[in-house]
Design a protein around this motif. Structure first.
Motif, PDB file in Angstrom:
ATOM      1  N   PRO A 344       0.382  22.208  -7.427  1.00  0.00           N
ATOM      2  CA  PRO A 344      -0.399  20.978  -7.612  1.00  0.00           C
ATOM      3  C   PRO A 344       0.257  19.997  -8.581  1.00  0.00           C
ATOM      4  O   PRO A 344       0.992  20.385  -9.500  1.00  0.00           O
ATOM      5  CB  PRO A 344      -1.725  21.490  -8.182  1.00  0.00           C
ATOM      6  N   ALA A 345      -0.036  18.735  -8.361  1.00  0.00           N
ATOM      7  CA  ALA A 345       0.435  17.685  -9.260  1.00  0.00           C
ATOM      8  C   ALA A 345      -0.436  17.654 -10.515  1.00  0.00           C
ATOM      9  O   ALA A 345      -1.657  17.754 -10.438  1.00  0.00           O
ATOM     10  CB  ALA A 345       0.381  16.332  -8.554  1.00  0.00           C
ATOM     11  N   ILE A 346       0.201  17.502 -11.665  1.00  0.00           N
ATOM     12  CA  ILE A 346      -0.497  17.365 -12.943  1.00  0.00           C
ATOM     13  C   ILE A 346      -0.358  15.919 -13.388  1.00  0.00           C
ATOM     14  O   ILE A 346       0.755  15.403 -13.530  1.00  0.00           O
ATOM     15  CB  ILE A 346       0.099  18.301 -14.017  1.00  0.00           C
ATOM     16  N   ARG A 347      -1.493  15.267 -13.627  1.00  0.00           N
ATOM     17  CA  ARG A 347      -1.492  13.837 -13.949  1.00  0.00           C
ATOM     18  C   ARG A 347      -2.241  13.580 -15.251  1.00  0.00           C
ATOM     19  O   ARG A 347      -2.948  14.452 -15.740  1.00  0.00           O
ATOM     20  CB  ARG A 347      -2.167  13.061 -12.811  1.00  0.00           C
ATOM     21  N   PRO A 348      -2.085  12.380 -15.813  1.00  0.00           N
ATOM     22  CA  PRO A 348      -2.882  12.020 -16.993  1.00  0.00           C
ATOM     23  C   PRO A 348      -4.379  12.148 -16.658  1.00  0.00           C
ATOM     24  O   PRO A 348      -4.774  11.955 -15.507  1.00  0.00           O
ATOM     25  CB  PRO A 348      -2.484  10.560 -17.259  1.00  0.00           C
ATOM     26  N   PRO A 349      -5.220  12.519 -17.626  1.00  0.00           N
ATOM     27  CA  PRO A 349      -4.916  12.632 -19.063  1.00  0.00           C
ATOM     28  C   PRO A 349      -4.386  13.992 -19.489  1.00  0.00           C
ATOM     29  O   PRO A 349      -4.195  14.235 -20.680  1.00  0.00           O
ATOM     30  CB  PRO A 349      -6.276  12.364 -19.705  1.00  0.00           C
ATOM     31  N   THR A 350      -4.164  14.917 -18.528  1.00  0.00           N
ATOM     32  CA  THR A 350      -3.623  16.224 -18.898  1.00  0.00           C
ATOM     33  C   THR A 350      -2.232  16.091 -19.505  1.00  0.00           C
ATOM     34  O   THR A 350      -1.857  16.853 -20.399  1.00  0.00           O
ATOM     35  CB  THR A 350      -3.577  17.139 -17.663  1.00  0.00           C
ATOM     36  N   VAL A 351      -1.462  15.131 -19.003  1.00  0.00           N
ATOM     37  CA  VAL A 351      -0.135  14.822 -19.546  1.00  0.00           C
ATOM     38  C   VAL A 351      -0.114  13.335 -19.903  1.00  0.00           C
ATOM     39  O   VAL A 351      -0.979  12.576 -19.465  1.00  0.00           O
ATOM     40  CB  VAL A 351       0.976  15.155 -18.527  1.00  0.00           C
ATOM     41  N   PRO A 352       0.855  12.890 -20.694  1.00  0.00           N
ATOM     42  CA  PRO A 352       0.911  11.472 -21.075  1.00  0.00           C
ATOM     43  C   PRO A 352       1.124  10.558 -19.869  1.00  0.00           C
ATOM     44  O   PRO A 352       1.607  10.983 -18.816  1.00  0.00           O
ATOM     45  CB  PRO A 352       2.099  11.405 -22.046  1.00  0.00           C
ATOM     46  N   ASP A 353       0.775   9.300 -20.027  1.00  0.00           N
ATOM     47  CA  ASP A 353       1.056   8.305 -18.990  1.00  0.00           C
ATOM     48  C   ASP A 353       2.538   8.335 -18.633  1.00  0.00           C
ATOM     49  O   ASP A 353       3.401   8.500 -19.511  1.00  0.00           O
ATOM     50  CB  ASP A 353       0.674   6.909 -19.474  1.00  0.00           C
ATOM     51  N   ASN A 354       2.828   8.180 -17.336  1.00  0.00           N
ATOM     52  CA  ASN A 354       4.201   8.229 -16.809  1.00  0.00           C
ATOM     53  C   ASN A 354       4.840   9.602 -16.998  1.00  0.00           C
ATOM     54  O   ASN A 354       6.062   9.727 -16.948  1.00  0.00           O
ATOM     55  CB  ASN A 354       5.073   7.142 -17.449  1.00  0.00           C
ATOM     56  N   GLY A 355       3.996  10.612 -17.199  1.00  0.00           N
ATOM     57  CA  GLY A 355       4.517  11.973 -17.349  1.00  0.00           C
ATOM     58  C   GLY A 355       4.025  12.912 -16.267  1.00  0.00           C
ATOM     59  O   GLY A 355       4.061  14.142 -16.444  1.00  0.00           O
ATOM     60  N   ALA A 356       3.558  12.358 -15.129  1.00  0.00           N
ATOM     61  CA  ALA A 356       3.062  13.205 -14.043  1.00  0.00           C
ATOM     62  C   ALA A 356       4.159  14.158 -13.589  1.00  0.00           C
ATOM     63  O   ALA A 356       5.344  13.827 -13.596  1.00  0.00           O
ATOM     64  CB  ALA A 356       2.586  12.341 -12.871  1.00  0.00           C
ATOM     65  N   ARG A 357       3.729  15.342 -13.189  1.00  0.00           N
ATOM     66  CA  ARG A 357       4.713  16.384 -12.867  1.00  0.00           C
ATOM     67  C   ARG A 357       4.122  17.414 -11.922  1.00  0.00           C
ATOM     68  O   ARG A 357       2.905  17.483 -11.730  1.00  0.00           O
ATOM     69  CB  ARG A 357       5.146  17.093 -14.148  1.00  0.00           C
ATOM     70  N   LEU A 358       4.996  18.223 -11.389  1.00  0.00           N
ATOM     71  CA  LEU A 358       4.590  19.473 -10.764  1.00  0.00           C
ATOM     72  C   LEU A 358       4.911  20.576 -11.763  1.00  0.00           C
ATOM     73  O   LEU A 358       6.035  20.655 -12.260  1.00  0.00           O
ATOM     74  CB  LEU A 358       5.318  19.698  -9.444  1.00  0.00           C
ATOM     75  N   ARG A 359       3.916  21.353 -12.078  1.00  0.00           N
ATOM     76  CA  ARG A 359       4.073  22.433 -13.065  1.00  0.00           C
ATOM     77  C   ARG A 359       4.357  23.724 -12.310  1.00  0.00           C
ATOM     78  O   ARG A 359       3.473  24.314 -11.717  1.00  0.00           O
ATOM     79  CB  ARG A 359       2.803  22.547 -13.902  1.00  0.00           C
TER      80      ARG A 359
END
Length: 384
Positions: A344-359
């Motif tokens: 799954p994609a991890i998006r803000p607010p779990t990570v900072p803005d512009n820091g979306a990722r696949l964990r």
């Protein structure tokens, strides 16, 4: 927020690619899962040692249900504290080398209890900027002076400590950061806690079972101090559910008397507590599983080295594949799902803005070929 505002707010989340939606798992936790009738190879679970569906752990819970029933029926301070809970706490304390331990229903509840019971108005709490939300919530609810220091920046933390006149100080950090997989400099943090007469509270949700031959981050670094408070969850590498806090007997006695989420919550099912000893035995015997994890981590770091998608600093089962934009991360996750991979994609607010990722979350049940194939497809999709 008014009821009529909720729909518009949800539509805004849709437009920004940040609306969360649940899926239904139709299989036991593992690396091969079924969601909504489709089979996937999962790289999304925190079941790092692959114990969540281990036959010995399943049997231990079944035997616990036969002995203790299903629910505990009451809070620990009424009639909810069973012999199973007591024995589990004693076993956990021995396992991590502390005087005493206290069980909680979740790591979230444990973090709220510890922080709010130790600091309040007139005190100060210092937290890493990348701390888990539960640590931040505990800091906010404590009503203490809440100061955040730059991630793993010891100089910044020392400046804040030196400038504080609070009577009681508490430093709160994740031992392993859940979205990047990097680690807190625990020995240096403990040295600062000693120098400035502060508590050091470490949330080792992602290190327990994996580091220190399974005994956690504090054991890996051979840390021992009465001012060090250790918390770990049982729902990740341990394969169960709940959490525990370990420290001095005096600290645990204080939490029993002042930890609000402990006092005012029904005790976790005793059958889960009865299975803790089996979980600890499996963790202690899991050197081969930890070695397999190390091989997978090395493979992932090697494959992503030199690309723009990873920081390359994690030696833990958490391996971030950093994309940046929310829409791009969602598109990549959906593309992988179509090919049978659940990341799954991890998006803000779990990570900072512009820091979306696949964990990428690794399990000892994965093999290197599975990981290699996933990375091949991730890199191809990310660059297409």
């Amino acid at each position: 927020m008014r009821l009529q505002d909720l729909s518009a707010a949800l539509l805004e989340l849709d437009a920004s690619h940040r609306r969360r939606q649940r899926v239904s798992l139709e299989s036991p936790q593992g690396v091969e899962i079924i969601i909504d009738g489709n089979e996937y190879l999962s790289f999304a679970s925190n079941d790092y040692l692959g114990l969540a569906d281990h036959p010995s752990l399943v049997r231990a819970v079944q035997q616990g249900v036969e002995r203790w029933g299903v629910g505990s029926g009451a809070a620990h301070l009424l009639t909810g504290h069973s012999q199973a809970h007591q024995q589990a706490e004693e076993a956990l304390a021995r396992f991590v080398g502390r005087e005493a331990a206290l069980l909680f229903g979740s790591g979230y509840a444990a973090n709220l209890a510890v922080i709010t019971s130790l600091v309040g108005r007139g005190d100060a709490v210092f937290a890493d900027r990348l701390n888990h939300a539960s640590l931040n919530d505990g800091c906010l609810l404590s009503r203490a002076d809440f100061q955040r220091f730059r991630h793993n920046d010891l100089d910044h933390l020392e400046q804040l400590l030196a400038g504080s006149s609070a009577r009681t100080r508490l430093i709160a950090v994740d031992a392993v950061y859940s979205m990047d997989g990097d680690e807190a400099p625990l020995p240096e943090l403990l040295a600062l806690a000693e120098r400035y007469d502060a508590w050091l509270y470490i949330d080792d949700a992602h290190g327990f079972g994996v580091l220190g031959q399974g005994r956690g981050s504090q054991a890996e670094r051979d840390l021992s101090s009465e001012r060090l408070i250790y918390m770990a969850t049982l729902g990740k590498a341990a394969g169960l559910a709940g959490a525990f806090v370990a420290g001095s007997s005096l600290l645990v006695d204080w939490l029993v008397n002042r930890g609000r989420t402990y006092i005012f919550s029904t005790a976790q099912p005793p059958a889960l507590a009865a299975a803790v000893s089996t979980s600890l035995r499996l963790i202690a015997e899991a050197d081969d599983r930890r070695e397999r994890l190390a091989q997978l981590v090395a493979c992932c770091r090697r494959r992503l080295a030199g690309t723009a998608y990873s920081t390359g600093t994690s030696r833990t089962p958490i391996q971030p594949f950093i994309i940046g934009g929310d829409a791009h991360a969602m598109k990549l996750a959906q593309g992988l799902q179509q090919q049978g991979y659940w990341v799954p994609a991890i998006r803000p607010p779990t990570v900072p803005d512009n820091g979306a990722r696949l964990r990428i979350s690794l399990s000892a049940l994965h093999d290197v070929q599975q990981l290699d194939t996933l990375l091949d497809r991730m890199l191809l999709l990310a660059e297409s």
